[in-house]
Design an enzyme around this catalytic site. Structure first.
Site, short mmCIF file in Angstrom:
data_model
loop_
_atom_site.label_atom_id
_atom_site.label_comp_id
_atom_site.label_asym_id
_atom_site.label_seq_id
_atom_site.Cartn_x
_atom_site.Cartn_y
_atom_site.Cartn_z
N SER A 30 -4.98 -11.50 1.99
CA SER A 30 -5.38 -10.63 3.11
C SER A 30 -6.56 -11.27 3.81
O SER A 30 -7.27 -12.09 3.21
CB SER A 30 -5.80 -9.26 2.56
OG SER A 30 -6.48 -8.52 3.55
N TYR B 247 -9.98 -3.02 -3.29
CA TYR B 247 -8.99 -3.87 -2.59
C TYR B 247 -9.60 -5.22 -2.20
O TYR B 247 -9.03 -6.28 -2.48
CB TYR B 247 -8.49 -3.12 -1.35
CG TYR B 247 -7.38 -3.83 -0.59
CD1 TYR B 247 -6.06 -3.71 -0.98
CD2 TYR B 247 -7.67 -4.63 0.51
CE1 TYR B 247 -5.04 -4.36 -0.28
CE2 TYR B 247 -6.67 -5.27 1.22
CZ TYR B 247 -5.35 -5.13 0.82
OH TYR B 247 -4.35 -5.77 1.51
P1 NAP Z 1 3.91 -1.66 1.26
O1 NAP Z 1 4.85 -1.49 2.40
O2 NAP Z 1 3.26 -0.45 0.71
O3 NAP Z 1 4.66 -2.45 0.09
C1 NAP Z 1 4.08 -2.62 -1.17
C2 NAP Z 1 5.11 -3.18 -2.12
O4 NAP Z 1 4.47 -3.38 -3.39
C3 NAP Z 1 6.29 -2.24 -2.36
O5 NAP Z 1 7.49 -2.97 -2.37
C4 NAP Z 1 6.00 -1.68 -3.75
O6 NAP Z 1 7.18 -1.38 -4.48
C5 NAP Z 1 5.30 -2.84 -4.40
N1 NAP Z 1 4.53 -2.42 -5.57
C6 NAP Z 1 3.57 -1.47 -5.65
N2 NAP Z 1 3.15 -1.35 -6.93
C7 NAP Z 1 3.86 -2.25 -7.66
C8 NAP Z 1 3.89 -2.60 -9.03
N3 NAP Z 1 3.09 -2.01 -9.92
N4 NAP Z 1 4.76 -3.56 -9.41
C9 NAP Z 1 5.60 -4.16 -8.54
N5 NAP Z 1 5.60 -3.88 -7.23
C10 NAP Z 1 4.75 -2.92 -6.80
O7 NAP Z 1 2.70 -2.61 1.67
P2 NAP Z 1 2.65 -3.98 2.52
O8 NAP Z 1 1.76 -3.73 3.66
O9 NAP Z 1 3.99 -4.52 2.76
O10 NAP Z 1 1.82 -4.89 1.49
C11 NAP Z 1 2.36 -6.04 0.85
C12 NAP Z 1 1.22 -6.99 0.53
O11 NAP Z 1 0.60 -7.40 1.75
C13 NAP Z 1 0.11 -6.37 -0.32
O12 NAP Z 1 -0.34 -7.32 -1.27
C14 NAP Z 1 -0.98 -6.08 0.69
O13 NAP Z 1 -2.26 -6.08 0.10
C15 NAP Z 1 -0.79 -7.26 1.63
N6 NAP Z 1 -1.37 -7.08 2.96
C16 NAP Z 1 -0.89 -6.13 3.81
C17 NAP Z 1 -1.46 -6.02 5.08
C18 NAP Z 1 -0.96 -5.03 6.11
O14 NAP Z 1 -1.60 -4.91 7.17
N7 NAP Z 1 0.13 -4.32 5.88
C19 NAP Z 1 -2.53 -6.85 5.45
C20 NAP Z 1 -3.00 -7.78 4.53
C21 NAP Z 1 -2.40 -7.91 3.30
P3 NAP Z 1 7.73 0.15 -4.67
O15 NAP Z 1 7.89 0.72 -3.28
O16 NAP Z 1 8.99 -0.01 -5.40
O17 NAP Z 1 6.65 0.87 -5.42
#
Ligand code: NAP
Length: 269
Positions: free
Chosen positions: A154, A167
């Site tokens: 991130s 985080y």
């Molecule tokens: P998201 O839509 O909430 O997706 C999160 C994913 O993580 C889901 O597939 C969820 O699976 C999985 N997950 C949660 N707990 C887990 C566990 N214990 N074991 C295995 N899988 C697990 O969020 P996202 O925005 O796509 O985030 C994905 C990554 O990008 C994260 O690392 C986040 O920190 C990073 N990120 C996001 C942003 C942003 O702006 N969105 C920015 C910077 C970084 P289930 O649904 O099956 O629980």
């Protein structure tokens, strides 16, 4: 090389591929010719939809459930993947959560949940992947590298974030985890890198973009003046997993529309 050949004959395991950025990465890996393992923790239906979408686009995919913060479940997921597909060439450590709280009220559970999934989960999966890459070694017909590990970090691996210290600490940890593993595994021809997304429209940050007022506020932080989409990260991941980036290891590639450019200084300072 054609885009759909970039990851031909390779197997990519994407954690947290049932939603958001992970789904974007899984689809991009499939479109680049990889067989994709769609990991999820609880969203089985969404994971199966992603498998169907990759298959409909001509790729091969399978969903495997595992909580990445649980050592036994991670080991079992890798065992199943190798049993079915022979090996793994690419790991994308994407699973991540936020449990936000003002610092003085943050509970130990909120702290441990975020560190457990975002940092310890990334460690456990990277270790299993590295063991498999070293066991198999380089197979030139697959890739110039023995394996590739990509962390989805991130901008908060470098930008402090009040109200989200668990985080930010997890992502700061991921940065040096990535660099230290990259240093240690380079002699084995294993490449290790991160992608640092800015604000990507997913469920994790829905409150920051779902109303026009919230989105306008968010755009003040993004010089390029648009929020990102999962596909913006998927494209970077497919390239970073391919031999097109063979000389890149130990680096974070930020895909953030300029969020790290201190946007407040565009008119101030
Ligand atoms: P998201 O839509 O909430 O997706 C999160 C994913 O993580 C889901 O597939 C969820 O699976 C999985 N997950 C949660 N707990 C887990 C566990 N214990 N074991 C295995 N899988 C697990 O969020 P996202 O925005 O796509 O985030 C994905 C990554 O990008 C994260 O690392 C986040 O920190 C990073 N990120 C996001 C942003 C942003 O702006 N969105 C920015 C910077 C970084 P289930 O649904 O099956 O629980």
């Amino acid at each position: 090389m054609d885009k759909e050949e970039l990851l031909k004959n390779q197997v990519a395991l994407v954690t947290g591929a049932s939603s958001g950025i992970g789904t974007g990465i899984a689809k991009a890996m499939g479109a680049a010719g990889a067989t994709v393992i769609v990991n999820y923790a609880s969203s089985e239906e969404s994971a199966n939809t992603v498998v169907e979408e990759v298959s409909d686009a001509g790729g091969k995919a399978r969903a495997i459930r595992a909580d990445v913060s649980d050592e036994a479940e991670v080991t079992e997921m890798f065992r199943k993947a190798v049993e079915q597909f022979g090996t793994i060439d690419v790991l994308v450590n994407n699973s991540g959560v936020q449990k936000d709280s003002e610092f003085v009220n943050m509970t130990l559970k909120q702290w441990q949940t975020v560190i457990g999934i975002n940092l310890t989960g990334a460690f456990l999966c990277a270790r299993e992947a590295a063991r498999e890459f070293i066991r198999r070694g380089v197979r030139p017909e697959r890739s110039k590298a023995a394996g590739k590990i990509i962390f989805v970090s991130s901008v908060h691996e470098v930008i402090p974030w009040a109200g989200h210290v668990n985080y930010a600490a997890s992502k700061g940890g991921v940065m040096l985890l990535m660099k230290s593993i990259a240093q240690e595994l380079a002699p084995h021809r294993i490449r290790v890198n991160s992608i640092g997304p800015g604000a990507i429209k997913t469920r994790i940050n829905r409150a920051a973009w779902e109303t026009p007022e919230a989105e306008a506020e968010l755009l003040r932080l993004i010089p390029y003046n648009r929020a990102g989409e999962p596909d913006d990260i998927g494209k970077v991941a497919a390239w970073l997993a391919s031999d097109e980036s063979d000389y890149i290891t130990g680096t974070t590639i930020f895909a953030d529309g300029g969020m790290l450019l201190y946007p407040g200084f565009a008119t101030g300072g």
